[in-house]
Design a protein around this motif. Sequence first.
Motif, PDB file in Angstrom:
ATOM      1  N   LEU A 158       0.782  -1.371   0.141  1.00 14.22           N
ATOM      2  CA  LEU A 158      -0.041  -0.051   0.042  1.00 14.22           C
ATOM      3  C   LEU A 158       0.756   1.386   0.022  1.00 14.22           C
ATOM      4  O   LEU A 158       2.044   1.429   0.634  1.00 14.22           O
ATOM      5  CB  LEU A 158      -0.938  -0.171   1.020  1.00 14.22           C
ATOM      6  CG  LEU A 158      -1.886  -1.111   1.415  1.00 14.22           C
ATOM      7  CD1 LEU A 158      -2.815  -1.095   2.609  1.00 14.22           C
ATOM      8  CD2 LEU A 158      -3.026  -1.169   0.140  1.00 14.22           C
ATOM      9  N   LYS A 159       0.452   2.364  -0.551  1.00 10.95           N
ATOM     10  CA  LYS A 159       0.927   3.579  -0.545  1.00 10.95           C
ATOM     11  C   LYS A 159       0.040   4.471   0.023  1.00 10.95           C
ATOM     12  O   LYS A 159      -0.934   4.520   0.390  1.00 10.95           O
ATOM     13  CB  LYS A 159       1.198   4.155  -2.214  1.00 10.95           C
ATOM     14  CG  LYS A 159       2.101   2.963  -2.983  1.00 10.95           C
ATOM     15  CD  LYS A 159       2.083   3.591  -4.407  1.00 10.95           C
ATOM     16  CE  LYS A 159       2.888   2.625  -5.237  1.00 10.95           C
ATOM     17  NZ  LYS A 159       2.735   2.750  -6.700  1.00 10.95           N
ATOM     18  N   GLU A 197      -1.142   7.178  -0.711  1.00 10.39           N
ATOM     19  CA  GLU A 197      -2.568   7.790  -1.298  1.00 10.39           C
ATOM     20  C   GLU A 197      -3.533   6.564  -1.190  1.00 10.39           C
ATOM     21  O   GLU A 197      -4.699   6.967  -1.621  1.00 10.39           O
ATOM     22  CB  GLU A 197      -2.035   7.874  -2.731  1.00 10.39           C
ATOM     23  CG  GLU A 197      -1.586   7.049  -3.578  1.00 10.39           C
ATOM     24  CD  GLU A 197      -0.096   7.051  -3.468  1.00 10.39           C
ATOM     25  OE1 GLU A 197       0.520   6.722  -4.694  1.00 10.39           O
ATOM     26  OE2 GLU A 197       0.685   7.743  -2.965  1.00 10.39           O
ATOM     27  N   ASN A 198      -3.225   5.404  -0.818  1.00 18.92           N
ATOM     28  CA  ASN A 198      -4.224   4.381  -0.798  1.00 18.92           C
ATOM     29  C   ASN A 198      -4.651   3.876   0.712  1.00 18.92           C
ATOM     30  O   ASN A 198      -5.423   2.942   0.772  1.00 18.92           O
ATOM     31  CB  ASN A 198      -3.558   3.227  -1.510  1.00 18.92           C
ATOM     32  CG  ASN A 198      -2.937   3.110  -2.870  1.00 18.92           C
ATOM     33  OD1 ASN A 198      -1.785   3.043  -3.130  1.00 18.92           O
ATOM     34  ND2 ASN A 198      -4.081   3.744  -3.857  1.00 18.92           N
ATOM     35  N   GLU A 248      -6.344   5.479   4.500  1.00 15.70           N
ATOM     36  CA  GLU A 248      -7.063   6.485   4.980  1.00 15.70           C
ATOM     37  C   GLU A 248      -6.835   6.334   6.499  1.00 15.70           C
ATOM     38  O   GLU A 248      -6.922   5.114   7.072  1.00 15.70           O
ATOM     39  CB  GLU A 248      -8.462   6.448   4.732  1.00 15.70           C
ATOM     40  CG  GLU A 248      -8.886   6.926   3.395  1.00 15.70           C
ATOM     41  CD  GLU A 248     -10.514   6.884   2.991  1.00 15.70           C
ATOM     42  OE1 GLU A 248     -11.137   6.539   4.072  1.00 15.70           O
ATOM     43  OE2 GLU A 248     -10.866   6.816   2.106  1.00 15.70           O
ATOM     44  N   GLY A 307      -7.340   0.819   4.018  1.00 20.64           N
ATOM     45  CA  GLY A 307      -6.642   0.919   2.658  1.00 20.64           C
ATOM     46  C   GLY A 307      -6.974  -0.245   1.723  1.00 20.64           C
ATOM     47  O   GLY A 307      -7.244  -1.283   2.293  1.00 20.64           O
ATOM     48  N   LYS A 308      -6.366   0.066   0.338  1.00 16.59           N
ATOM     49  CA  LYS A 308      -6.657  -1.002  -0.725  1.00 16.59           C
ATOM     50  C   LYS A 308      -5.696  -0.793  -1.581  1.00 16.59           C
ATOM     51  O   LYS A 308      -5.778   0.380  -2.067  1.00 16.59           O
ATOM     52  CB  LYS A 308      -8.295  -1.293  -1.066  1.00 16.59           C
ATOM     53  CG  LYS A 308      -8.486  -2.356  -1.929  1.00 16.59           C
ATOM     54  CD  LYS A 308      -9.817  -2.365  -2.358  1.00 16.59           C
ATOM     55  CE  LYS A 308     -10.080  -3.488  -3.348  1.00 16.59           C
ATOM     56  NZ  LYS A 308     -11.611  -3.384  -3.694  1.00 16.59           N
ATOM     57  N   THR A 309      -5.062  -1.752  -2.113  1.00 16.05           N
ATOM     58  CA  THR A 309      -4.309  -1.484  -3.404  1.00 16.05           C
ATOM     59  C   THR A 309      -5.098  -1.176  -4.466  1.00 16.05           C
ATOM     60  O   THR A 309      -6.504  -1.821  -4.758  1.00 16.05           O
ATOM     61  CB  THR A 309      -3.419  -2.889  -3.899  1.00 16.05           C
ATOM     62  OG1 THR A 309      -4.254  -3.712  -3.808  1.00 16.05           O
ATOM     63  CG2 THR A 309      -2.229  -2.962  -2.777  1.00 16.05           C
ATOM     64  N   PRO A 310      -4.660  -0.367  -5.456  1.00 18.29           N
ATOM     65  CA  PRO A 310      -5.646  -0.049  -6.749  1.00 18.29           C
ATOM     66  C   PRO A 310      -5.770  -1.280  -7.531  1.00 18.29           C
ATOM     67  O   PRO A 310      -5.159  -2.391  -7.390  1.00 18.29           O
ATOM     68  CB  PRO A 310      -4.608   0.907  -7.452  1.00 18.29           C
ATOM     69  CG  PRO A 310      -3.837   1.491  -6.442  1.00 18.29           C
ATOM     70  CD  PRO A 310      -3.431   0.391  -5.581  1.00 18.29           C
ATOM     71  N   GLU A 311      -7.173  -1.418  -8.263  1.00 20.83           N
ATOM     72  CA  GLU A 311      -7.699  -2.776  -8.814  1.00 20.83           C
ATOM     73  C   GLU A 311      -6.485  -2.823 -10.095  1.00 20.83           C
ATOM     74  O   GLU A 311      -6.387  -4.003 -10.444  1.00 20.83           O
ATOM     75  CB  GLU A 311      -8.933  -2.339  -9.495  1.00 20.83           C
ATOM     76  CG  GLU A 311      -9.885  -2.205  -8.402  1.00 20.83           C
ATOM     77  CD  GLU A 311     -10.012  -3.574  -7.669  1.00 20.83           C
ATOM     78  OE1 GLU A 311     -10.013  -4.462  -8.297  1.00 20.83           O
ATOM     79  OE2 GLU A 311     -10.368  -3.325  -6.314  1.00 20.83           O
ATOM     80  N   GLN A 360      -2.822  -7.934  -4.354  1.00 18.11           N
ATOM     81  CA  GLN A 360      -3.857  -7.361  -3.928  1.00 18.11           C
ATOM     82  C   GLN A 360      -3.694  -7.246  -2.355  1.00 18.11           C
ATOM     83  O   GLN A 360      -3.387  -8.245  -1.655  1.00 18.11           O
ATOM     84  CB  GLN A 360      -5.054  -7.914  -4.296  1.00 18.11           C
ATOM     85  CG  GLN A 360      -5.315  -7.731  -5.803  1.00 18.11           C
ATOM     86  CD  GLN A 360      -5.636  -6.249  -6.020  1.00 18.11           C
ATOM     87  OE1 GLN A 360      -6.743  -5.561  -5.503  1.00 18.11           O
ATOM     88  NE2 GLN A 360      -5.145  -5.784  -7.012  1.00 18.11           N
ATOM     89  N   GLU A 398      -5.915  -5.488   1.153  1.00 20.40           N
ATOM     90  CA  GLU A 398      -6.791  -4.551   1.795  1.00 20.40           C
ATOM     91  C   GLU A 398      -6.724  -4.747   3.273  1.00 20.40           C
ATOM     92  O   GLU A 398      -6.575  -5.982   3.948  1.00 20.40           O
ATOM     93  CB  GLU A 398      -8.361  -4.944   1.280  1.00 20.40           C
ATOM     94  CG  GLU A 398      -9.283  -4.150   1.644  1.00 20.40           C
ATOM     95  CD  GLU A 398     -10.799  -4.354   1.293  1.00 20.40           C
ATOM     96  OE1 GLU A 398     -10.857  -5.135   0.338  1.00 20.40           O
ATOM     97  OE2 GLU A 398     -11.552  -3.765   1.603  1.00 20.40           O
TER      98      GLU A 398
END
Length: 122
Positions: free
Chosen positions: A49-50, A52-53, A55, A67-71, A77, A79
């Motif tokens: 996770l970065k 920006e991903n 909260e 947080g979650k990795t972008p699709e 993956q 979360e």
Amino acid sequence: MVNDDIWRMLQDVLKGLQDETPQQERRRVRGFRKGKDGNFFLHVEAPGLKAENLEVEFQDGGVRVQGKTPEAEEAYQNEIRYFFILPEEADADKIQATLREGVLTLRVPPKADAATRKITIA
């Protein structure tokens, strides 16, 4: 006997698979710990996770981390979703968060009036 050992190993593997949910690892996350400097710290594993991903929000007396990795990044993956109760002595207005090498660290200083004081007994 060899067959009994293999059977036990197979049962352990199957039990481990039943305990895991798909695409979600179990992580051991402890709550806030008080450091030697008096600040409260929390470390959360967030591999892949970065910033920006992620909260991080303060609400209802605690800190929500999600947080979650972008699709688009299908190779790995991840979360995460946690809620931690903030210690009463912690100053929620001064929460600091850093992300380094897949570990999110929250640092919260104590409230100014949280110092130990002697109480006179009447």
